[in-house]
Write an enzyme that holds these catalytic residues in place. Structure first.
Site, PDB file in Angstrom:
ATOM      1  N   ASP A 401       0.812  -1.229   0.000  1.00  0.00           N
ATOM      2  CA  ASP A 401       0.000   0.000   0.000  1.00  0.00           C
ATOM      3  C   ASP A 401       0.842   1.275   0.000  1.00  0.00           C
ATOM      4  O   ASP A 401       0.479   2.249  -0.666  1.00  0.00           O
ATOM      5  CB  ASP A 401      -0.896   0.051   1.247  1.00  0.00           C
ATOM      6  CG  ASP A 401      -1.868  -1.103   1.300  1.00  0.00           C
ATOM      7  OD1 ASP A 401      -2.170  -1.659   0.233  1.00  0.00           O
ATOM      8  OD2 ASP A 401      -2.307  -1.446   2.407  1.00  0.00           O
TER       9      ASP A 401
HETATM   10  P1  NAP Z   1       0.953  -3.991   3.144  1.00  0.00           P
HETATM   11  O1  NAP Z   1       0.323  -3.000   2.236  1.00  0.00           O
HETATM   12  O2  NAP Z   1       0.113  -4.657   4.149  1.00  0.00           O
HETATM   13  O3  NAP Z   1       1.639  -5.080   2.184  1.00  0.00           O
HETATM   14  C1  NAP Z   1       2.458  -6.052   2.704  1.00  0.00           C
HETATM   15  C2  NAP Z   1       2.777  -7.014   1.578  1.00  0.00           C
HETATM   16  O4  NAP Z   1       3.756  -7.900   2.081  1.00  0.00           O
HETATM   17  C3  NAP Z   1       1.591  -7.826   1.125  1.00  0.00           C
HETATM   18  O5  NAP Z   1       1.096  -7.384  -0.114  1.00  0.00           O
HETATM   19  C4  NAP Z   1       2.129  -9.274   1.072  1.00  0.00           C
HETATM   20  O6  NAP Z   1       1.982  -9.792  -0.237  1.00  0.00           O
HETATM   21  C5  NAP Z   1       3.603  -9.117   1.391  1.00  0.00           C
HETATM   22  N1  NAP Z   1       4.089 -10.188   2.253  1.00  0.00           N
HETATM   23  C6  NAP Z   1       3.494 -10.745   3.318  1.00  0.00           C
HETATM   24  N2  NAP Z   1       4.252 -11.714   3.833  1.00  0.00           N
HETATM   25  C7  NAP Z   1       5.360 -11.791   3.062  1.00  0.00           C
HETATM   26  C8  NAP Z   1       6.520 -12.586   3.079  1.00  0.00           C
HETATM   27  N3  NAP Z   1       6.717 -13.544   4.009  1.00  0.00           N
HETATM   28  N4  NAP Z   1       7.466 -12.372   2.152  1.00  0.00           N
HETATM   29  C9  NAP Z   1       7.282 -11.440   1.198  1.00  0.00           C
HETATM   30  N5  NAP Z   1       6.214 -10.640   1.137  1.00  0.00           N
HETATM   31  C10 NAP Z   1       5.254 -10.819   2.061  1.00  0.00           C
HETATM   32  O7  NAP Z   1       2.195  -3.374   3.921  1.00  0.00           O
HETATM   33  P2  NAP Z   1       2.897  -1.946   3.841  1.00  0.00           P
HETATM   34  O8  NAP Z   1       3.189  -1.574   2.445  1.00  0.00           O
HETATM   35  O9  NAP Z   1       4.006  -2.020   4.828  1.00  0.00           O
HETATM   36  O10 NAP Z   1       1.774  -0.969   4.307  1.00  0.00           O
HETATM   37  C11 NAP Z   1       1.351  -0.925   5.628  1.00  0.00           C
HETATM   38  C12 NAP Z   1      -0.165  -0.871   5.656  1.00  0.00           C
HETATM   39  O11 NAP Z   1      -0.567  -1.040   7.007  1.00  0.00           O
HETATM   40  C13 NAP Z   1      -0.711   0.463   5.190  1.00  0.00           C
HETATM   41  O12 NAP Z   1      -1.912   0.296   4.488  1.00  0.00           O
HETATM   42  C14 NAP Z   1      -0.952   1.193   6.498  1.00  0.00           C
HETATM   43  O13 NAP Z   1      -1.958   2.177   6.410  1.00  0.00           O
HETATM   44  C15 NAP Z   1      -1.373   0.047   7.388  1.00  0.00           C
HETATM   45  N6  NAP Z   1      -1.204   0.360   8.813  1.00  0.00           N
HETATM   46  C16 NAP Z   1       0.006   0.681   9.299  1.00  0.00           C
HETATM   47  C17 NAP Z   1       0.136   1.057  10.621  1.00  0.00           C
HETATM   48  C18 NAP Z   1       1.463   1.492  11.172  1.00  0.00           C
HETATM   49  O14 NAP Z   1       1.471   2.201  12.166  1.00  0.00           O
HETATM   50  N7  NAP Z   1       2.569   1.109  10.575  1.00  0.00           N
HETATM   51  C19 NAP Z   1      -0.959   1.032  11.456  1.00  0.00           C
HETATM   52  C20 NAP Z   1      -2.196   0.646  10.930  1.00  0.00           C
HETATM   53  C21 NAP Z   1      -2.284   0.321   9.609  1.00  0.00           C
HETATM   54  P3  NAP Z   1       1.967 -11.380  -0.478  1.00  0.00           P
HETATM   55  O15 NAP Z   1       0.889 -11.906   0.369  1.00  0.00           O
HETATM   56  O16 NAP Z   1       1.711 -11.513  -1.936  1.00  0.00           O
HETATM   57  O17 NAP Z   1       3.319 -11.888  -0.101  1.00  0.00           O
END
Ligand code: NAP
Length: 475
Positions: A401
């Protein structure tokens, strides 16, 4: 000078250490020291409390509590995985709220034992400590259950839900007013024990009703909010007990929890109301396969570790973009090894850190610090974004994301307006993830269809390890 006069001095010193500790936590270089300073302050506060008259004969029970709680906390913090940190925080937070509520109940019991109606000032602050603490306790318990998979992480909704939740809140307020009225008039018409029991139960139910309709993916924001509630409850308990240190510590927690909640909502470009009552985190499309091709005929390009290694070794500037998947795979050490190898070839490696990459604020910083990635290589979104166009390769590892260009270009996207890392501006993009499944927001990522993007499918640790092997072979 008596011991009693030294206690406020010890509390003042502790309060100062809490503020210094918080200041230290604002930078990765001083965070560990800040934590230690605040912990030392807490030790001073606990020791000082032993000399307080209020402790009376309760010392053995308090010591037993400290021993059991301290051992459980120490063990839990040692064994918890970085990806399970949000639920750990939920547990600790719930314990704080529950403790504030228990203090309030005991204070009411003490007041009632005198046979007189409770004092107004004490009643109001004690009531607030009881209600907010109980809400925080049960809300955090539900948040923990959702994150740990003990209860379904899906948003639990039913018709008329807001009415029911509002009714519970209204009933809590009405019963509280009855208690306050008793304190004002000096006459109790309803059995105060029943009244306090009913208020406690209603507040506990309200905490559950508040968190159940929120999707598991939004739990970190909710936990941060509940953390602010706990701070407030503790501050109120401080007023009840006339303990200045509790007031200071509670207020600090309340304020920092509120700031953190705001920052997290802002970084996701969502209002707090949207998190609490909206649907964004409600249904992540887990299991959805995602597109293998765009409507306009563009298709994804998949490469192997060997090609990825070649692309990287011809680069001058590489920007690594870590995300939640890197944390799940525990790939931080492999990433560090990869960066070391590239740097030994004279390639510049920087890390782009999005404020909400991962599932907790600071998630990526802590992970990379664990692998001894130097702090000066980590760059915030605003600092690094202008550099993407000069990057030969943006290496996206388990991030989704926070790299989605739809946030910039597609007003119809649920994440439209969320600040993102401008990965699509790099000359080449390598994305490491296991499949085409979406991330947290449950939406497709156009970046994967960009002709500049090459997908390296696999577990992050495994895939980075294979690229490292290829680079070593070529050396
Ligand atoms: P993300 O959008 O959740 O994407 C993570 C990606 O990692 C997934 O598409 C997944 O694809 C891949 N993944 C999962 N396990 C894996 C593995 N073992 N090896 C390789 N890839 C793997 O994560 P992000 O880009 O870090 O974004 C964070 C999201 O969390 C945002 O939408 C944010 O708003 C939200 N959030 C963050 C917080 C905070 O404080 N950090 C709090 C609340 C919400 P596959 O399944 O295809 O592998």
């Amino acid at each position: 000078m008596t011991v009693a006069t030294l206690i406020p001095v010890a509390y003042l010193i502790a309060a100062i250490t809490f503020i210094l500790g918080l200041k230290g936590l604002s930078s990765p270089t001083t965070a560990v020291q800040g934590n230690r300073i605040a912990a030392a302050g807490m030790l001073i506060a606990v020791i000082a409390t032993f000399f307080s008259q209020d402790v009376n004969g309760g010392l053995p029970v308090i010591l037993a509590g400290i021993l059991v709680g301290g051992a459980a906390g120490f063990y839990g913090a040692r064994v918890v995985k970085m990806t399970a940190m949000p639920q750990m925080v939920a547990l600790f937070n719930g314990a704080g709220g529950g403790a504030a509520a228990l203090v309030a109940i005991l204070e009411f019991a003490r007041e009632l034992a005198t046979g007189r109606p409770p004092d107004l000032g004490v009643s109001v602050t004690t009531l607030l400590a009881l209600i907010i603490g109980a809400v925080s306790f049960s809300g955090s318990a539900v948040a923990f259950g959702k994150l740990q998979g003990l209860i379904t992480p899906k948003a639990f909704r039913y018709a008329g839900q807001q009415l029911v939740t509002g009714g519970i809140a209204a009933a809590t307020v009405v019963l509280s007013l009855v208690l306050v009225a008793a304190a004002i008039t000096g006459t109790i018409t309803v059995d105060p024990i029943l009244l306090i029991a009913a208020i406690t139960i209603l507040a506990l139910v309200f905490g559950v009703a508040l968190v159940m309709p929120i999707g598991g993916a939004d739990m970190p924001v909710v936990i941060s909010l509940l953390n602010a509630y706990t701070g407030l409850a503790v501050a109120m308990a401080g007023f009840t007990l006339a303990n200045q240190l509790l007031v200071v510590a509670g207020t600090l927690v309340g304020a920092s929890g509120t700031i953190l909640t705001r920052l997290m909502s802002k970084a996701m470009n969502r209002s707090l109301a949207n998190v609490l009552f909206g649907a964004f985190g409600a249904a992540t499309a887990a299991g959805a396969a995602g597109p293998a091709a765009g409507d306009d005929g563009r298709s994804i390009r998949s490469i192997g570790p060997e090609d990825a290694a070649i692309l990287l070794s011809y680069a001058q500037n590489v920007i690594v973009v870590p995300g939640y998947g890197l944390a799940v795979a525990q790939a931080q050490h492999s990433v560090r090894e990869l960066a070391d190898l590239l740097e030994s070839k004279g390639i510049n490696v920087k890390y782009a850190i999005h404020p909400v990459a991962g599932r907790m604020p600071g998630h990526m910083n802590v992970l990379l610090a664990e692998a001894n990635v130097p702090y000066d290589k980590l760059f915030d979104m605003d600092q690094i974004n202008p550099e993407f166009q000069r990057a030969d390769v943006a290496l996206v590892i388990g991030a989704n994301d926070v790299t989605n260009p739809a946030a910039r270009s597609n007003p119809g996207s649920p994440i439209y307006g969320m600040p993102i890392l401008d990965v699509d501006k790099a000359q080449n993009i390598i994305v490491i993830k296991r499949s085409m499944k979406p991330g947290f927001a449950g939406i497709d990522n156009d970046l994967y269809l960009d002709p500049k993007t090459a997908m390296l499918f696999g577990d992050a640790k495994d895939a980075v390890g294979k690229v490292v092997q290829e680079l070593k072979k070529a050396a």
